[in-house]
Design an enzyme around this catalytic site. Structure first.
Site, PDB file in Angstrom:
ATOM      1  N   HIS A 169       0.836  -1.198   0.000  1.00  0.00           N
ATOM      2  CA  HIS A 169       0.000   0.000   0.000  1.00  0.00           C
ATOM      3  C   HIS A 169       0.874   1.252   0.000  1.00  0.00           C
ATOM      4  CE1 HIS A 169       0.535  -1.094   4.264  1.00  0.00           C
ATOM      5  NE2 HIS A 169       0.384   0.190   4.573  1.00  0.00           N
ATOM      6  N   LEU A 170       0.508   2.168  -0.864  1.00  0.00           N
ATOM      7  CA  LEU A 170       1.180   3.465  -0.980  1.00  0.00           C
ATOM      8  C   LEU A 170       0.444   4.466  -0.104  1.00  0.00           C
ATOM      9  CD1 LEU A 170       3.105   5.534  -2.401  1.00  0.00           C
ATOM     10  CD2 LEU A 170       1.319   5.766  -4.153  1.00  0.00           C
ATOM     11  N   HIS A 171       1.182   5.132   0.786  1.00  0.00           N
ATOM     12  CA  HIS A 171       0.618   6.226   1.577  1.00  0.00           C
ATOM     13  C   HIS A 171       0.706   7.503   0.755  1.00  0.00           C
ATOM     14  CE1 HIS A 171       0.279   4.377   5.622  1.00  0.00           C
ATOM     15  NE2 HIS A 171       1.211   3.563   5.139  1.00  0.00           N
TER      16      HIS A 171
END
Length: 153
Positions: free
Chosen positions: A110-112
Site C-alpha cells: 500500500h502506498l501512503h
C-alpha cells in the site's frame, strides 16, 4: 477442483486490504478501477491521507524484488496523484511512500499519500520520515526495483 474466486484474482484469505478491495469489509473507497482501490487511512497523519492498494495481493514493499514490479508501483503513484488532484489538497505538498518491514502492520502492498505534508504533527513526521529504516519514498522504492534485473527474462 475449480479455483475459488479469491484464488483466481489474487486475493489472500484473511488480508484486511484484500477484503476492502473486494468490498467484503466496510470502507469508503474514494477511487476504484479493475486493479487499484483507494481509501482513507483510518489514522490520518494529515487532512488528506489515503492508501492506494493493488486489488491483487502483493506482500509488503520489500517483497517486490525486481523491475518486474516497476509498472505496478508506477501505477500506484499515478492513481495517488490523480486522487490528490481530485481533492482540494495541495498537490505540491504531498508525501508518497511505503512503510518498510518490519515496520508495517499490514502485509499487503500500500502506498501512503499524505497532504499537506508540512502540516503533519510531530509523531506523524517520525512515523513517515522519508527514507528512514521504517518508511521509504515512492522514488526510493522505484529506484531499488529498477536496479534489480527482471526475474522473467
Amino acid at each position: 477442483m475449480a479455483a475459488t474466486r479469491q484464488e483466481s484474482v489474487g486475493i489472500k484469505r484473511g488480508c484486511i486490504f484484500c477484503k476492502i478491495a473486494a468490498k467484503e469489509q466496510e470502507n469508503h473507497l474514494i477511487y476504484e478501477d479493475e486493479k487499484i482501490a483507494v481509501f482513507p487511512d483510518r489514522r490520518p497523519a494529515a487532512k488528506h491521507h489515503y492508501l492506494v492498494i493493488p486489488k491483487d495481493h502483493y506482500g509488503n514493499p520489500k517483497s517486490l524484488y525486481s523491475e518486474d514490479h516497476v509498472e505496478l508501483v508506477e501505477r500506484l503513484l499515478e492513481v495517488g496523484k490523480s486522487v490528490i488532484a481530485d481533492t482540494e489538497a495541495d498537490s505540491e505538498d504531498v508525501l508518497y511512500g511505503y512503510h518498510w518491514p518490519p515496520f508495517n502492520s499490514i502485509q499487503h502492498l500500500h502506498l501512503h499519500v499524505i497532504s499537506p505534508r508540512t502540516q503533519m504533527g510531530f509523531f506523524a513526521r517520525q512515523i513517515f520520515k522519508p527514507n528512514s529504516f521504517w518508511f521509504v519514498t515512492h522514488d526510493w522504492l522505484l529506484d531499488r526495483l529498477k536496479k534489480n534485473p527482471s526475474k522473467s527474462s
